[in-house]
Scaffold this motif. Structure first.
Motif, PDB file in Angstrom:
ATOM      1  N   UNK A   1       0.752  -1.083  -0.044  1.00 51.99           N
ATOM      2  CA  UNK A   1      -0.006   0.170   0.116  1.00 51.99           C
ATOM      3  C   UNK A   1       0.937   1.331   0.039  1.00 51.99           C
ATOM      4  N   UNK A   2       0.705   1.994  -0.993  1.00 55.03           N
ATOM      5  CA  UNK A   2       1.553   3.280  -0.997  1.00 55.03           C
ATOM      6  C   UNK A   2       0.898   4.266  -0.769  1.00 55.03           C
ATOM      7  N   UNK A   3       1.383   5.238   0.226  1.00 51.16           N
ATOM      8  CA  UNK A   3       0.588   6.324   0.721  1.00 51.16           C
ATOM      9  C   UNK A   3       1.070   7.579   0.236  1.00 51.16           C
ATOM     10  N   UNK A   4       0.188   8.536  -0.526  1.00 49.70           N
ATOM     11  CA  UNK A   4       0.716   9.871  -0.762  1.00 49.70           C
ATOM     12  C   UNK A   4       1.192  10.837   0.247  1.00 49.70           C
ATOM     13  N   UNK A   5       1.918  12.027  -0.016  1.00 49.34           N
ATOM     14  CA  UNK A   5       2.258  12.993   1.070  1.00 49.34           C
ATOM     15  C   UNK A   5       1.239  13.619   2.002  1.00 49.34           C
TER      16      UNK A   5
END
Length: 524
Positions: free
Chosen positions: A186-190
């Motif tokens: 799971x890639x979380x944006x800033x």
């Protein structure tokens, strides 16, 4: 001397004083300044002479005050230096940007569309120092509109996540949290402020765009590796996990498209696109200030005038020459030896094989972890891609390792009209296989010849072995008779460089006891 009548007496007086000043200026400069009650001795190094000769020409002052033409000259130089510095420091961002947007030329323009070299990478695409031996699968994300993204990784993949400044984020595969068993990342944006659900390997990003580099080995055949990816790789927004869009896999094999950043004025325009798209927090304040000093600021139009465009065009040309000089001739000895750790065989003074990373450090921050080596950063990002410690520090019998030859045995660039030989000693220390590939120095991509896959190695059918178990690999416009399978074609009028890869490097390689020859010119 007669003066014409001038109504304004103050102007007349000014003209007289200017004339007097011009006549006496040189005399006054040579005189010793009269001492006053508060006068102290001033160290000579503090003082600025009225004329200073420099590499950018003579600089003139009046008692330390720069004349207008001096100010103009130094500002020209300052803007040029900053333009060069921006090129060298910001190359990672512009390089990974082109890696992500370049495949749009062949339709890879959404998160569910994945670039897949289903028949391996050949020499048609412009792609920095890729190999012909492993199967590349390369997704990219833009989370500005999608929010958090899920990547379901198949078993047996090897790769990493890099952000929009080409910084390492996390590994995939044997060196990552999935340990080559696959799983959900799971890639979380800033700017994400929501809950992070359990059941995922979480990767937090400083940027909206993320480049994902994955490759699969093909020991069970290409078809099996392709099927594993197509059947199991899934990419979708977290918000659409219950109803994701179907995946599309777009072949890059045999197709023309460009993933390499420009070395001209457009470089700065492409950097501006990164700055406008990504958050302030992506960069430290000093780097943002450097970029702003040449007119690139978030929320503002980048519109250099004719003067600044001329200067930046000059700067990028100097920056490009600097980058190439760092790669071809890294300074590993002498009073400036910040590239000392680049040699593959440091105890072999005459060996010209180098690595991609100084001291195998993918963070470029020196042995103390606090001293940025900007030349080391250029050395990697100008010709290579994919930032991960797993590629820089291979483990025994796992992963891969590389040695590059940019110059011949005489330490001069290769000439494609000449013939060369590389001697591979007996028992190459590679558990899986070894391979030699030839590249174009202009594009740093595979050399485009009649050989679609410009590689020879242990997997090459018909590779001829010497009686002692060694191999000779030949480079030249024509194959030597009887060694056609050991030959890589070159082009008269062009240069080249060579990469030796070992997959599953063994102890003799790690100990540097097994040493290939330099790539040596064969005299006819």
């Amino acid at each position: 001397m007669k003066l014409r009548f001038i109504k304004n007496s103050s102007i007349a007086l000014a003209l007289i004083m200017v004339g007097f000043s011009c006549q006496t200026q040189e005399d006054n400069r040579s005189k010793t300044v009269e001492k006053y009650h508060q006068t102290t001795n001033i160290p000579e190094g503090i003082l600025t002479p009225d004329k200073v000769s420099t590499s950018i020409g003579d600089l003139e002052f009046i008692d330390g005050a720069p004349l207008p033409e001096t100010a103009e000259k130094v500002y020209e130089n300052l803007d040029r230096m900053r333009g060069v510095d921006v090129f060298l420091k910001c190359m990672p961002a512009v390089s990974v940007r082109q890696l992500m947007v370049g495949p749009e030329e062949i339709g890879v323009d959404d998160y569910n569309k994945v670039l897949l070299f289903d028949k391996l990478m050949d020499s048609k695409p412009l792609y920095l120092t890729a190999n012909t031996s492993t199967l590349y699968s390369i997704p990219s994300l833009n989370m500005k509109n999608t929010g958090p993204m899920v990547i379901e990784v198949p078993k047996g993949m090897l790769g990493a996540f890099n952000d929009a400044w080409f910084r390492y984020m996390e590994d995939i595969g044997p060196f990552g949290p999935d340990k080559a068993q696959g799983g959900k990342y799971l890639v979380i944006p800033p700017d994400y402020e929501g809950e992070i659900p359990s059941g995922y390997y979480v990767v937090k990003s400083k940027t909206y765009r993320v480049w994902i580099f994955m490759r699969a080995f093909i020991e069970n055949g290409i078809d099996a590796a392709v099927a594993n990816i197509k059947n199991n790789l899934k990419i979708y927004p977290l918000s659409e996990k219950n109803n994701p869009k179907p995946m599309e896999f777009i072949s890059g094999t045999g197709k023309e498209f460009n993933t390499i950043h420009t070395n001209d004025f457009h470089f700065y325009e492409h950097l501006n696109e990164v700055i406008q798209e990504e958050p302030y927090e992506m960069l430290d304040v000093e780097t943002r200030g450097l970029i702003a000093s040449i007119g690139i600021e978030k929320g503002k139009e980048f519109a250099p005038d004719a003067r600044m465009k001329r200067i930046l065009t000059d700067a990028v040309a100097i920056g490009n020459a600097t980058a190439r000089s760092i790669v071809w001739y890294p300074r590993s000895e002498g009073s400036v030896s910040n590239m000392k750790g680049i040699k593959v065989f440091p105890t072999k003074k005459d060996s010209h094989w180098i690595m991609a990373w100084v001291d195998r450090n993918v963070f470029f921050n020196g042995k103390d972890g606090h001293t940025m080596n900007s030349d080391a950063r250029v050395m990697f990002h100008y010709p290579y891609t994919a930032v991960t410690p797993a590629m820089a520090v291979p483990r025994l019998g796992i992963g891969s390792d590389y040695a590059m030859a940019y110059v011949d045995d005489k330490k001069v660039p290769f000439d494609g009209s000449k013939n060369y030989k590389l001697h591979i000693p007996p028992n190459p220390p590679a558990k899986n296989f070894w391979a030699v590939t030839v590249y174009d120095p202009q594009t740093r991509s595979m050399l485009q010849t009649d050989q679609a896959y410009p590689t020879v190695g242990s997997q090459t059918e018909g590779l001829r072995k010497n009686e002692d178990g060694s191999y000779d690999i030949y480079f030249g416009p024509k194959a030597p008779e009887g060694y056609e399978s050991n030959w890589l074609q070159t082009i008269p009028g062009k240069s080249m460089f060579v990469i030796l890869r070992l997959y599953g490097p063994l102890q003799e390689w790690h100990d540097r006891k097994w040493v290939p020859s330099n790539v040596t010119e064969i005299k006819n």
